[in-house]
Design a protein around this motif. Structure first.
Motif, mmCIF file in Angstrom:
data_model
loop_
_atom_site.group_PDB
_atom_site.id
_atom_site.type_symbol
_atom_site.label_atom_id
_atom_site.label_comp_id
_atom_site.label_asym_id
_atom_site.label_seq_id
_atom_site.Cartn_x
_atom_site.Cartn_y
_atom_site.Cartn_z
ATOM 1 N N VAL A 1 0.635 -1.142 0.095
ATOM 2 C CA VAL A 1 0.047 -0.074 0.116
ATOM 3 C C VAL A 1 0.836 1.160 0.103
ATOM 4 O O VAL A 1 0.559 2.230 -0.557
ATOM 5 C CB VAL A 1 -0.996 -0.132 1.117
ATOM 6 N N SER A 2 2.187 1.444 0.523
ATOM 7 C CA SER A 2 3.057 2.454 0.912
ATOM 8 C C SER A 2 3.422 2.837 -0.427
ATOM 9 O O SER A 2 4.034 3.983 -0.719
ATOM 10 C CB SER A 2 3.843 2.308 1.880
ATOM 11 N N ALA A 3 3.471 1.735 -1.375
ATOM 12 C CA ALA A 3 3.944 2.001 -2.686
ATOM 13 C C ALA A 3 3.020 2.591 -3.776
ATOM 14 O O ALA A 3 3.337 2.927 -4.772
ATOM 15 C CB ALA A 3 4.470 0.657 -3.522
ATOM 16 N N GLY A 4 1.836 2.788 -3.142
ATOM 17 C CA GLY A 4 0.891 3.232 -4.183
ATOM 18 C C GLY A 4 -0.066 2.627 -4.829
ATOM 19 O O GLY A 4 -0.751 2.639 -5.739
ATOM 20 N N ILE A 5 0.190 1.136 -4.526
ATOM 21 C CA ILE A 5 -0.576 -0.050 -4.981
ATOM 22 C C ILE A 5 -1.800 0.002 -4.257
ATOM 23 O O ILE A 5 -1.713 -0.314 -2.753
ATOM 24 C CB ILE A 5 0.179 -1.267 -4.780
ATOM 25 N N PRO A 6 -3.010 -0.045 -4.811
ATOM 26 C CA PRO A 6 -4.153 -0.058 -3.978
ATOM 27 C C PRO A 6 -4.785 -1.404 -3.311
ATOM 28 O O PRO A 6 -4.186 -2.443 -3.946
ATOM 29 C CB PRO A 6 -5.349 0.145 -5.160
ATOM 30 N N THR A 7 -5.229 -1.463 -2.260
ATOM 31 C CA THR A 7 -5.779 -2.461 -1.502
ATOM 32 C C THR A 7 -7.086 -2.876 -2.087
ATOM 33 O O THR A 7 -7.703 -2.099 -2.971
ATOM 34 C CB THR A 7 -6.162 -1.969 -0.097
ATOM 35 N N GLY A 8 -7.615 -3.917 -1.665
ATOM 36 C CA GLY A 8 -8.743 -4.357 -2.002
ATOM 37 C C GLY A 8 -9.981 -3.412 -1.948
ATOM 38 O O GLY A 8 -10.776 -3.216 -2.600
ATOM 39 N N ARG A 9 -10.191 -2.682 -0.493
ATOM 40 C CA ARG A 9 -10.954 -1.438 -0.311
ATOM 41 C C ARG A 9 -10.671 -0.533 -1.270
ATOM 42 O O ARG A 9 -11.884 0.145 -1.596
ATOM 43 C CB ARG A 9 -10.843 -1.168 0.925
ATOM 44 N N ASP A 10 -9.543 -0.228 -1.589
ATOM 45 C CA ASP A 10 -9.320 1.008 -2.486
ATOM 46 C C ASP A 10 -9.957 0.820 -3.894
ATOM 47 O O ASP A 10 -10.454 1.528 -4.442
ATOM 48 C CB ASP A 10 -7.785 1.348 -2.648
ATOM 49 N N VAL A 11 -9.687 -0.494 -4.292
ATOM 50 C CA VAL A 11 -10.185 -0.883 -5.637
ATOM 51 C C VAL A 11 -11.859 -0.895 -5.496
ATOM 52 O O VAL A 11 -12.526 -0.622 -6.485
ATOM 53 C CB VAL A 11 -9.740 -2.221 -6.161
ATOM 54 N N VAL A 12 -12.267 -1.403 -4.527
ATOM 55 C CA VAL A 12 -13.803 -1.381 -4.198
ATOM 56 C C VAL A 12 -14.214 0.242 -4.626
ATOM 57 O O VAL A 12 -15.258 0.572 -5.281
ATOM 58 C CB VAL A 12 -14.275 -1.843 -2.796
ATOM 59 N N HIS A 13 -13.398 1.058 -3.665
ATOM 60 C CA HIS A 13 -14.095 2.318 -4.057
ATOM 61 C C HIS A 13 -13.950 3.184 -5.304
ATOM 62 O O HIS A 13 -14.795 3.794 -5.788
ATOM 63 C CB HIS A 13 -13.377 3.227 -2.815
ATOM 64 N N LEU A 14 -12.895 2.563 -5.939
ATOM 65 C CA LEU A 14 -12.683 3.060 -7.524
ATOM 66 C C LEU A 14 -13.810 2.505 -8.407
ATOM 67 O O LEU A 14 -14.462 3.071 -9.083
ATOM 68 C CB LEU A 14 -11.583 2.545 -7.722
#
Length: 603
Positions: free
Chosen positions: A43-56
């Motif tokens: 996540v600190s590399a700017g790779i989205p987590t599963g939740r980030d992808v859900v929001h997108l």
């Protein structure tokens, strides 16, 4: 049941770091634990987590419906569909085929122009620390649900070979685990694979080959889980619960673990480890495991091991504290033994050749590891380490007492002399003239009948410690250097040459460094005396035997050529020798060299 041992450990051992038990277990059990890594690692590399992808995905869905979901996409989804958003359902709804889903995810993992500018979507500290732990042989198997390729990138950059399994077919074809050096299992594939698994249906049941491999890892290895929530991974939750290992499962978490993960922890009797984030966790773990591993090989701390430890600590600035602790610990040990040896009650009243010779041997033995450490440290160290080597010399200087006969008192200076030569010649080899000044001038000697504080080099010189009229000392050293007028200098040169085999390539190079060091010390002597008595008289040593003009390795000629070439930029002047004055350096050298002509006639 799950064991949260962090509070228990803090009650019993309040000063113990909660990572200590895990680090101890990893160091003592190489290749026994497998790493299980989730999206929290990247996540600190700017790779989205599963939740980030859900929001997108929710935002894209809202956009397709001509709506705005505001700052809380999940709340919008609940209001619109009277249900909680599900990653798998969203992805499958928006992108019906596996190929479409794979293409949609590409932009999330491939670094764009802005990512490259800001260093995003690159391996993080966690990836690099894992790489080092694997490289040192502590881990063999790494499982990950991540679609990114940051771990593979970190391994490749560090030249760590690995075998990759991304599909059931690859799992069926690999060699037995005991024959694989490093194995990365991407349980759901990665974003470029045609068979990527990222819907509930796809991750509920694994194909036979992958399932067999996962069962083997889950039963034969302990696990260290980090960055994985388990929420969407139905199949993995079942396999972890049903296939238990006799080794411990450690679950690194920033807070409470997900409700769906609790049955796994209970079934495997897992141990929680509370962490700040993946970068801090793996960075700390790497340092602790490495420190424990070195400690396991420190007894006894041989001279060669001591030098290797110093070089390791100097390889990265983050080891500076460990380096300081190592040098301080060894210096304290040496100082304690020297003080005991210098105790008047333990010193023979009548000095024999045997007593004197044995004392020198004992001093050499006590100093062995510290000398190797300062040679390595003074050569490879940075400017910020100069004070560490100066402090070590000062601590050894402070072991000299004024008890006993004059012969014994003079010999007590020998350990500091040996240490000064070791560090000084090494500093000269690395052209660290600031360290030379720290050692020769800034380190002071006081007391013992010499009046006010004086630079260490004014006392620490062979002729000041071994007087030629000292019958016992001269006879002992001349047992090995019978034809020499400078037996102590010759002994130091012969002994220390063995310490520099990894630093200089030729014996002639070391001989020149040795002579140059002694000559520079004599010039510093002369400069000091010039300020005290207006006479540039200094000590002298074995270099005068090799100071004829015809010798290309003559240190007098070497210094002369350097001054002609560099002028006011001559390195010793830049470091503050001779008050930084070119004219003063030339004057001191001229007056001392003239005096040396007369001395050479006698020796």
């Amino acid at each position: 049941m799950a064991i949260d041992n962090s509070s228990l450990m803090s009650e019993i051992f309040p000063a113990i770091d909660p990572l200590a038990p895990l680090a101890l277990s990893i160091q003592a059990n190489r290749r026994v634990f497998a790493l299980f890594l989730g999206s929290g690692l990247s996540v600190s590399a700017g790779i989205p987590t599963g939740r980030d992808v859900v929001h997108l995905l929710i935002r894209k869905l809202a956009c397709a419906r001509g709506q705005e979901c505001g700052d809380d996409p999940e709340a919008w989804f609940n209001a619109e569909f009277k249900d909680d958003p599900d990653y798998s359902k969203l992805l499958e709804t928006l992108y019906p085929s596996a190929s479409e889903r794979r293409n949609a995810l590409n932009d999330l993992f491939e670094p764009g122009e802005l990512d490259q500018i800001h260093g995003r979507k690159r391996p993080t500290q966690a990836h690099h620390s894992i790489t080092q732990l694997v490289k040192q042989g502590f881990f063999q198997v790494i499982l990950t649900t991540n679609f990114d390729r940051l771990l593979e990138q970190a391994f490749t950059e560090a030249n760590v070979p690995f075998t990759m399994v991304r599909s059931s077919e690859e799992a069926e074809r690999i060699d037995p685990l005991q024959h694989i050096q490093t194995l990365i299992i991407k349980v759901n594939g990665d974003y470029k694979d045609p068979d990527i698994r990222n819907t509930t249906t796809e991750v509920s049941v694994y194909p036979a080959g992958m399932e067999k491999l996962l069962k083997k890892v889950f039963t034969e290895y302990g696990l260290i889980i980090c960055g994985w929530s388990s929420t969407s991974d139905i199949g993995l939750r079942g396999l972890l619960t049903e296939n238990l290992s006799r080794y411990t499962t450690y679950w690194a978490t920033r807070g409470e673990i997900a409700e769906k993960a609790r049955p796994i922890v209970m079934a495997r009797q897992g141990v929680f480890v509370t962490i700040e984030d993946a970068n801090v966790f793996f960075s700390d773990l790497e340092m602790k495991v490495a420190a424990l591993d070195r400690m396991a090989h420190m007894t006894p701390l041989t001279a060669s091991m001591a030098a290797e430890q110093v070089k390791f600590y100097l390889s990265e600035e983050r080891w500076d504290i460990a380096l300081n602790d190592l040098v301080v610990r060894e210096t304290r040990s040496v100082s304690s033994r020297l003080l005991s040896m210098n105790d008047l009650e333990k010193t023979p009243k009548v000095i024999t050749l045997n007593d004197y010779g044995l004392r020198i041997q004992e001093y050499d033995s006590v100093l062995s590891s510290l000398v190797s450490m300062v040679v390595a440290g003074s050569f490879w160290g940075r400017q910020g380490h100069n004070s560490l080597w100066g402090s070590s010399l000062k601590a050894v200087l402070d072991t000299v007492t004024d008890s006993g006969t004059n012969t014994w008192i003079q010999l007590q200076w020998y350990p500091a002399l040996r240490l000064l030569y070791a560090s000084g010649i090494s500093a000269l080899a690395s052209k660290n003239y600031n360290l030379l000044r720290t050692l020769l001038v800034d380190t002071k000697v006081s007391g013992y009948g010499i009046g006010n504080d004086i630079p260490a080099v004014m006392k620490l010189f062979p002729f000041n410690i071994l007087k030629l009229d000292n019958d016992v000392a001269s006879r002992v050293l001349r047992l090995n250097y019978s034809s020499s007028m400078f037996p102590l200098s010759d002994k130091l040169r012969e002994d220390l040459s063995k310490e520099f085999t990894d630093i200089v390539m030729q014996d002639a190079e070391f001989l020149y460094l040795f002579d140059y060091f002694e000559y520079l010390c004599c010039l510093v002597h002369a400069d000091y005396f010039k300020r005290q008595s207006n006479e540039a008289r200094g000590s002298f040593s074995s270099f005068i035997q090799r100071s004829n003009r015809g010798n290309p390795h003559n240190p007098l000629l070497g210094v002369e050529n350097e001054i002609k070439r560099d002028g006011a930029n001559w390195a010793p002047l830049q470091a503050g020798f001779f008050e930084g004055s070119l004219e003063r350096a030339r004057q001191i050298k001229h007056e001392y060299d003239e005096r040396l002509v007369e001395i050479r006639k006698r020796y």
